[in-house]
Design an enzyme around this catalytic site. Structure first.
Site, short mmCIF file in Angstrom:
data_model
loop_
_atom_site.label_atom_id
_atom_site.label_comp_id
_atom_site.label_asym_id
_atom_site.label_seq_id
_atom_site.Cartn_x
_atom_site.Cartn_y
_atom_site.Cartn_z
N ASP A 51 1.80 3.91 2.59
CA ASP A 51 0.67 4.96 2.05
C ASP A 51 1.25 5.99 1.20
OD1 ASP A 51 -2.02 5.37 1.40
OD2 ASP A 51 -2.68 5.89 3.27
N ASP A 52 1.55 7.05 1.94
CA ASP A 52 2.22 8.17 1.20
C ASP A 52 3.17 8.71 1.93
OD1 ASP A 52 -0.39 8.79 -0.82
OD2 ASP A 52 -1.17 8.48 0.87
N GLU A 86 -11.20 3.17 5.80
CA GLU A 86 -10.15 3.99 6.44
C GLU A 86 -10.79 5.00 7.34
OE1 GLU A 86 -8.22 6.05 3.30
OE2 GLU A 86 -6.58 7.04 4.51
N HIS A 110 0.86 -1.09 -0.01
CA HIS A 110 0.10 0.10 -0.06
C HIS A 110 0.87 1.33 -0.16
CE1 HIS A 110 -3.95 1.95 1.72
NE2 HIS A 110 -2.99 2.77 0.87
N HIS A 143 -9.65 0.63 -1.26
CA HIS A 143 -9.57 1.28 0.11
C HIS A 143 -10.95 1.20 0.73
CE1 HIS A 143 -5.87 2.77 -1.38
NE2 HIS A 143 -5.82 3.82 -0.60
N HIS A 172 1.23 4.72 -2.60
CA HIS A 172 1.03 5.53 -3.86
C HIS A 172 2.22 6.15 -4.23
CE1 HIS A 172 -3.67 5.28 -2.69
NE2 HIS A 172 -3.24 4.87 -1.43
N1 HPA Z 1 -6.91 7.11 1.11
C1 HPA Z 1 -7.38 7.34 0.03
N2 HPA Z 1 -6.91 7.89 -1.10
C2 HPA Z 1 -5.54 7.82 -1.05
C3 HPA Z 1 -4.97 7.71 -0.07
C4 HPA Z 1 -5.55 7.13 1.08
O1 HPA Z 1 -5.07 6.93 2.10
N3 HPA Z 1 -3.58 8.20 -0.39
C5 HPA Z 1 -3.62 8.52 -1.45
N4 HPA Z 1 -4.85 8.59 -2.17
ZN ZN Z 2 -3.83 4.79 0.16
#
Ligand code: HPA
Ligand code: ZN
Length: 353
Positions: A290-291, A212, A19, A209, A21
């Site tokens: 994630d990011d 969350e 996970h 996703h 991006h």
């Molecule tokens: N959630 C949804 N979209 C996203 C995320 C996330 O954590 N990171 C990048 N796009």
């Molecule tokens: Zn994500």
């Protein structure tokens, strides 16, 4: 003995990242230099964009997923050429390699680029080249996943899915999975049933996703209506004990992102990420960044944060890393290789931590 033996132990584990991006690996420094190179004007009415330093400070004060996404989409507007995309992904793979990632399944957001006039082929050329280079030079196996933006009309998502170049990238195997991301609340999985049915018919792997920020019902919808075999984030699962039992039984993997959950205020602290509850319930999960450029750390920082919050023992780390290997979409041979590597690392560290 290294100065930080636990961090070194966690680094040595053959980790799988599921996970991340790639656009979320764009650091403020690179963002500013690409914007200058590509003559992209950054917002002038937001003081966060005064400098990389002010942007880093702003990233420490996200209030929600949508607040982050606002900056995420502006940031990626600096990416224009195939080599911009390649350099971005290569930078991520180098970090991943330094952190001991053995297999990386990476997301990208085609619509965030095509809607601003960048060709899909440009994006895939760059990301695809970096994946190949990571395999060759770093020994990391990779898999590219194209994510669809759920805040856009489902018919737009279907339209890009059916685009000739997009189909080519699926059929050639450059892109091997689809995902669903962006704003979650009010954009439930069931809106994308047709898209996922078509992707399944092509033999693509399916993830989304879910859970969350939005409730566990989004997780059951993704499973039942989209046929996904994996859930990204999924932390709201703990609010549905019945579903949690089913997910544990089916060995459906969650891709948990602890630092992301804290920075985006899905939970108050790392201790509130349901690591212990998932372990106790026998739910398979991996730990991910994630990011990383937005949330203050790559995968190893996430592992260390989890270790500090939950004081996991070696057996528990073994089960987490093993779940990540088994839940990966790589070949059976690659899984065997990584499992053997895991056993070697555990043997080397026996009695040392
Ligand atoms: N959630 C949804 N979209 C996203 C995320 C996330 O954590 N990171 C990048 N796009
Ligand atoms: Zn994500």
């Amino acid at each position: 003995m290294p100065a930080h033996p636990i961090r070194e132990f966690l680094r040595c584990l053959p980790k799988c990242e599921h996970h991340i991006h790639l656009e979320g690996a764009l650091t403020p420094d690179v963002l500013f230099s690409l914007a200058a190179k590509n003559q992209i004007t950054l917002p002038q009415n937001d003081e966060a964009f005064e400098s990389p330093t002010s942007l880093i400070e702003r990233y420490k004060r996200f209030t929600s997923l949508d607040d982050f996404l606002h900056y995420y989409y502006i940031g990626m507007s600096a990416l224009v050429t195939a080599s911009d995309f390649e350099d971005l992904a290569w930078d991520y793979f180098q970090h991943a390699s330094a952190d001991g990632v053995a297999h990386a399944e990476v997301f990208f957001d085609p619509q965030a680029h095509t809607t601003r006039g960048i060709k899909y082929t440009t994006v895939v050329e760059g990301f695809g080249k970096a994946c190949k280079r990571a395999e060759k030079e770093l020994g990391i196996t990779t898999l590219l996943t194209s994510c669809f933006l759920r805040h856009l009309p489902p018919k737009d998502c279907l339209e890009i899915f059916e685009d000739e170049e997009v189909q080519k990238s699926y059929k050639s195997g450059v892109v091997r999975a689809i995902g669903l991301d962006s704003s979650e609340k009010d954009f439930p999985p069931e809106n994308f049933t047709e898209l996922y049915r078509k992707a399944k018919d092509l033999g693509l792997k399916l993830t989304a996703h879910a859970g969350e920020e939005a409730p566990a019902s989004y997780i059951s919808s993704a499973l039942h209506n989209l046929g996904v075999t994996r859930i990204d984030h999924g932390i709201q699962l703990i609010n549905d004990p019945q579903l949690m039992k089913k997910i544990a039984l089916d060995k459906t993997m969650l891709t948990v992102c602890p630092l992301s959950n804290v920075v985006l205020r899905c939970v108050d602290t790392i201790k509130d990420v349901p690591i212990r509850k998932l372990l106790d319930a026998g739910v398979q999960f991996s730990i991910n960044s994630d990011d990383p450029a937005y949330f203050g750390g790559y995968i190893l920082d996430n592992y260390v944060a989890v270790h500090e919050a939950f004081d996991l023992n070696v057996k528990e780390w073994e089960s987490i890393v093993k779940a990540g290997i088994e839940g990966s979409w790589c070949s059976a041979e690659r899984k065997d290789e990584l499992l053997q590597r895991l056993h070697r690392v555990l043997a080397e560290w026996k009695g040392k931590i």
